[in-house]
Design an enzyme around this catalytic site. Sequence first.
Site, PDB file in Angstrom:
ATOM      1  N   HIS A  64     -50.301  57.550 193.765  1.00  4.83           N
ATOM      2  CA  HIS A  64     -51.278  56.753 194.518  1.00  4.83           C
ATOM      3  C   HIS A  64     -50.547  56.123 195.700  1.00  4.83           C
ATOM      4  O   HIS A  64     -49.682  55.269 195.508  1.00  4.83           O
ATOM      5  CB  HIS A  64     -51.891  55.668 193.630  1.00  4.83           C
ATOM      6  CG  HIS A  64     -52.669  56.229 192.468  1.00  4.83           C
ATOM      7  ND1 HIS A  64     -53.980  56.637 192.589  1.00  4.83           N
ATOM      8  CD2 HIS A  64     -52.304  56.489 191.190  1.00  4.83           C
ATOM      9  CE1 HIS A  64     -54.407  57.105 191.411  1.00  4.83           C
ATOM     10  NE2 HIS A  64     -53.409  57.026 190.542  1.00  4.83           N
ATOM     11  N   ARG A  66     -52.144  54.639 198.386  1.00  6.62           N
ATOM     12  CA  ARG A  66     -52.916  53.437 198.794  1.00  6.62           C
ATOM     13  C   ARG A  66     -53.366  53.410 200.248  1.00  6.62           C
ATOM     14  O   ARG A  66     -54.112  52.514 200.637  1.00  6.62           O
ATOM     15  CB  ARG A  66     -52.123  52.143 198.505  1.00  6.62           C
ATOM     16  CG  ARG A  66     -51.687  51.961 197.059  1.00  6.62           C
ATOM     17  CD  ARG A  66     -52.847  51.999 196.097  1.00  6.62           C
ATOM     18  NE  ARG A  66     -52.471  51.574 194.751  1.00  6.62           N
ATOM     19  CZ  ARG A  66     -53.124  51.926 193.653  1.00  6.62           C
ATOM     20  NH1 ARG A  66     -54.183  52.725 193.749  1.00  6.62           N
ATOM     21  NH2 ARG A  66     -52.754  51.506 192.471  1.00  6.62           N
ATOM     22  N   ASP A 154     -59.731  60.677 189.914  1.00  6.25           N
ATOM     23  CA  ASP A 154     -58.776  59.882 189.138  1.00  6.25           C
ATOM     24  C   ASP A 154     -58.932  58.380 189.361  1.00  6.25           C
ATOM     25  O   ASP A 154     -59.215  57.915 190.457  1.00  6.25           O
ATOM     26  CB  ASP A 154     -57.336  60.276 189.461  1.00  6.25           C
ATOM     27  CG  ASP A 154     -56.366  59.524 188.571  1.00  6.25           C
ATOM     28  OD1 ASP A 154     -56.429  59.711 187.360  1.00  6.25           O
ATOM     29  OD2 ASP A 154     -55.573  58.708 189.094  1.00  6.25           O
ATOM     30  N   ASP A 307     -47.816  58.941 188.042  1.00 10.98           N
ATOM     31  CA  ASP A 307     -48.956  58.027 188.159  1.00 10.98           C
ATOM     32  C   ASP A 307     -48.515  56.728 188.848  1.00 10.98           C
ATOM     33  O   ASP A 307     -48.933  55.628 188.472  1.00 10.98           O
ATOM     34  CB  ASP A 307     -49.616  57.737 186.800  1.00 10.98           C
ATOM     35  CG  ASP A 307     -50.998  57.100 186.957  1.00 10.98           C
ATOM     36  OD1 ASP A 307     -51.496  57.016 188.103  1.00 10.98           O
ATOM     37  OD2 ASP A 307     -51.576  56.686 185.937  1.00 10.98           O
TER      38      ASP A 307
HETATM   39 ZN   LIG Z   1     -55.799  58.223 186.101  1.00 13.57          ZN
END
Ligand SMILES: [Zn+2]
Length: 446
Positions: A64, A66, A154, A307
């Site tokens: 991620h 952002r 997700d 993650d």
């Molecule tokens: Zn997730």
Amino acid sequence: MRLLIASGYVIDPSQGINAGKSLFIEDDRIVGLLSQSDDPPEGTKVVDATGLIVAAGFIDMHTHLREPGHEYKETIASGVSAAVSGGFTTVCAMPNTSPVNDNAAVTRFVIEQAQRAGLANVFPIGAITKNSEGSELAEMGEMKSAGIVAVSDDGRSVPSAGMMRRAMEYARGFDLPVIDHCEERSLARGGMMHEGHWSLILGLRGMPAAAEEVDALRDCALAELTGARVHLAHVSTRGAIEAVRRAKEKGLSVTCEVAPHHWTLTDEAAQDYDTNTKVNPPLRSREHIDAIIEGLRDGTIDAIATDHAPQHADEKALEYDQAPFGITGLETAVGLAFDLVRQGVISIERLVEVFANNPARIFSLENRGTLRAGAYADVTILNPAFQWTFDVSRSKSKSRNTPFDGRAMTGAAVATIVAGRIVYLHPDFQHLIGFEHKALAKSGST
Ligand SMILES: [Zn+2]
């Protein structure tokens, strides 16, 4: 520009190579492997990899970044800086930004920002549904043309089996894998940790393992129905791993990944109400960790993904039930994975497979995840014996939300090379480069 990564131990399961060799790179491509007696052309820059492992560049399937929208947590530039210092040459960016990456304009923006940063490769993942709201399919074809490598909502699951079926049929037409965050909402709603012994003691609402398992089973059934390529993100439960094992036995195109915190910590870690243990899916109990270890050992689990989910300190400072989910992971994943090698759970070849070969195969990243001649010169150089302590104050990420600050580790990526450029060199390993190779045996020859 020519680069020789000399005298390292080259491990490339994609070619069945596990031998002392030198890797020769020209511009952004791999030329091939040289034996120790071969001389590279004069003027070749040399990295001395004696005693180190040379592997295809590591790929994080689940990051991620952002940006756009939450640049106070992470920007694409800070995210890729953390990535290369953790040994990753490539990250795949999840679409839950603001706006959501559900159209080609956002996809192109992410790619442009990544090119501007000029460190790791970034492959965006597009949303399955518009705004990831689960009601209307996103324009997968346009996003694919713009550069996405997979689709996912997700952060949330796709709420109905009917919608997931349509998503799989649609994605299949574009040959895009569908990644699901398995969390059956009516079971998981309001939960902030694993439902079990510790959630009872701490008085925090739990998410039962069954919430993940129900969706994993649903997705495997739909993979069979539609023939789509399905990838389950961050599996954390015995049941989900068992579902993937059965799907593979049937020959379905189902793969999965696991995140390091899910085998490193149990739900007991939440006992001090430290919000850096609040992740989704949650930290689980021992029996689930045992199943993850078994899945890594027997090959049911295809990949290790971080993650990486940066969150601002002010938000993580809220009460446990108010704080957002997520921890950073790009700089600790490789160190934590080396624990598994030392414990004999996986071999070093398998470590390379789960970080490089398999992610490239699952997302069809051509000429990556391998050291084959002609592939992109993305290389991760590892020192399995290097002892270090993770110090979050020196993290390249803009966020500091990790439960691993101060953790002693053995094994790290010490150099990261992207498209033939050394984009990261660990401060303790600066001496490995900086001299020009002179042809010794045949002066003047090239
Ligand atoms: Zn997730």
